[in-house]
Design an enzyme around this catalytic site. Structure first.
Site, short mmCIF file in Angstrom:
data_model
loop_
_atom_site.label_atom_id
_atom_site.label_comp_id
_atom_site.label_asym_id
_atom_site.label_seq_id
_atom_site.Cartn_x
_atom_site.Cartn_y
_atom_site.Cartn_z
N ASP A 33 2.26 6.80 -3.06
CA ASP A 33 1.54 6.50 -4.31
C ASP A 33 0.04 6.30 -4.03
OD1 ASP A 33 3.90 6.53 -5.86
OD2 ASP A 33 4.35 4.47 -5.27
N HIS A 85 3.27 6.46 -11.93
CA HIS A 85 3.75 5.24 -11.28
C HIS A 85 3.51 4.05 -12.21
CE1 HIS A 85 4.83 2.66 -7.92
NE2 HIS A 85 3.79 1.89 -8.23
N VAL A 87 10.22 10.25 -1.20
CA VAL A 87 8.84 10.55 -0.80
C VAL A 87 8.83 11.93 -0.13
CG1 VAL A 87 6.89 9.85 0.63
CG2 VAL A 87 8.30 8.11 -0.51
N MET A 122 12.84 9.81 -6.66
CA MET A 122 12.86 8.61 -5.83
C MET A 122 12.75 8.90 -4.33
SD MET A 122 12.82 6.53 -8.21
CE MET A 122 12.89 5.00 -7.28
N GLU A 170 3.78 5.27 -20.44
CA GLU A 170 4.02 6.41 -19.55
C GLU A 170 4.34 7.67 -20.34
OE1 GLU A 170 6.65 5.89 -16.19
OE2 GLU A 170 6.38 3.72 -16.30
N ASP A 172 -0.20 12.97 -2.65
CA ASP A 172 -0.66 13.36 -1.32
C ASP A 172 0.38 12.93 -0.30
OD1 ASP A 172 -1.01 10.64 -1.04
OD2 ASP A 172 -3.21 10.71 -0.92
N GLU A 173 0.01 12.84 0.95
CA GLU A 173 0.99 12.55 2.00
C GLU A 173 1.32 11.07 2.11
OE1 GLU A 173 -0.13 14.36 5.68
OE2 GLU A 173 -0.34 16.37 4.81
N GLY A 174 0.63 10.21 1.37
CA GLY A 174 0.90 8.78 1.41
C GLY A 174 1.86 8.35 0.32
N ASN A 219 10.92 10.09 -18.68
CA ASN A 219 9.63 10.78 -18.59
C ASN A 219 9.80 12.29 -18.67
OD1 ASN A 219 7.16 9.20 -18.44
ND2 ASN A 219 8.07 8.21 -16.65
#
Length: 205
Positions: free
Chosen positions: A144, A108, A91, A89, A173, A140-142, A13
């Site tokens: 995906d 994703h 978070v 990979m 993608e 964001d903080e979560g 990508n």
């Protein structure tokens, strides 16, 4: 927009983004590439494109916060205005997210919110869905869980393996991610809470 890219693996990508950037179809400037893996193919792709790169191997730091602080400093030094995750990979922590004043995008390999996290293609096959695909979203903080910018469906074939489905999704993608970046850089991405609207050029006037 001065853009940094983080990648952990082979960097396909990343290569798609570099190709679009070099062709002049992306109104951005890729100023730096970073990786948490010293052997990542993404680093070689950056070198071949003449883009400065840096390794942030977690083994070099006492804790995750120190690694992320280094990444933040690196982006500041490069005056980054946009961060793209391309197969990165790890978070990013909530504290990291709060420190970044500009957009962070990720792609994703599923139609989010279905199948977040690792091995999304395997999850899709095990669940038995008939359609999968890929999603470009704000980070964001979560996990995906950020607002969705673009999605495209890919049919799941009866004979598909994780590898064959992954390859077909990856081809999409490589087209969808540069398009989302292009729209964002041109100011055509309007975000309101979780809802994202793609504006037409005439709506910008």
């Amino acid at each position: 927009m001065r853009t940094a890219i983080l990648a952990s693996g082979r960097g396909s990508n990343l290569q798609a983004l570099i190709k679009a950037y070099q062709s002049g179809s992306l109104p951005i400037r890729i100023v730096a590439v970073g990786s948490d893996s010293p052997g990542a193919g993404a680093l070689m792709r950056a070198e071949e494109a003449g883009i400065p790169s840096r390794v942030f191997s977690i083994n070099q730091y006492l804790h995750r916060q120190a690694q992320e602080a280094d990444i933040l400093n690196w982006m500041g030094e490069n005056e980054v205005e946009l961060l793209l995750l391309a197969g990165y990979m790890r978070v990013l922590s909530p504290s990291f997210m709060r420190e970044v004043p500009f957009p962070i995008l990720n792609i994703h390999p599923s139609l989010l919110p279905a199948f977040p996290g690792l091995h999304a293609q395997r999850q899709a096959l095990e669940y038995g869905v008939k359609v999968s695909g890929c999603t470009v979203h704000f980070v964001d903080e979560g996990l995906d869980s950020g607002p969705i910018i673009l999605q495209e469906a890919v049919p799941v074939l009866h004979e598909d393996t994780e590898e064959s489905l992954s390859q077909r999704i990856l081809a999409v993608e490589h087209r969808l991610y540069p398009e989302a970046v292009r729209l964002l850089a041109l100011g055509q991405v309007k975000r309101s809470g979780r809802r994202v609207q793609i504006l037409q050029q005439e709506e910008l006037r």
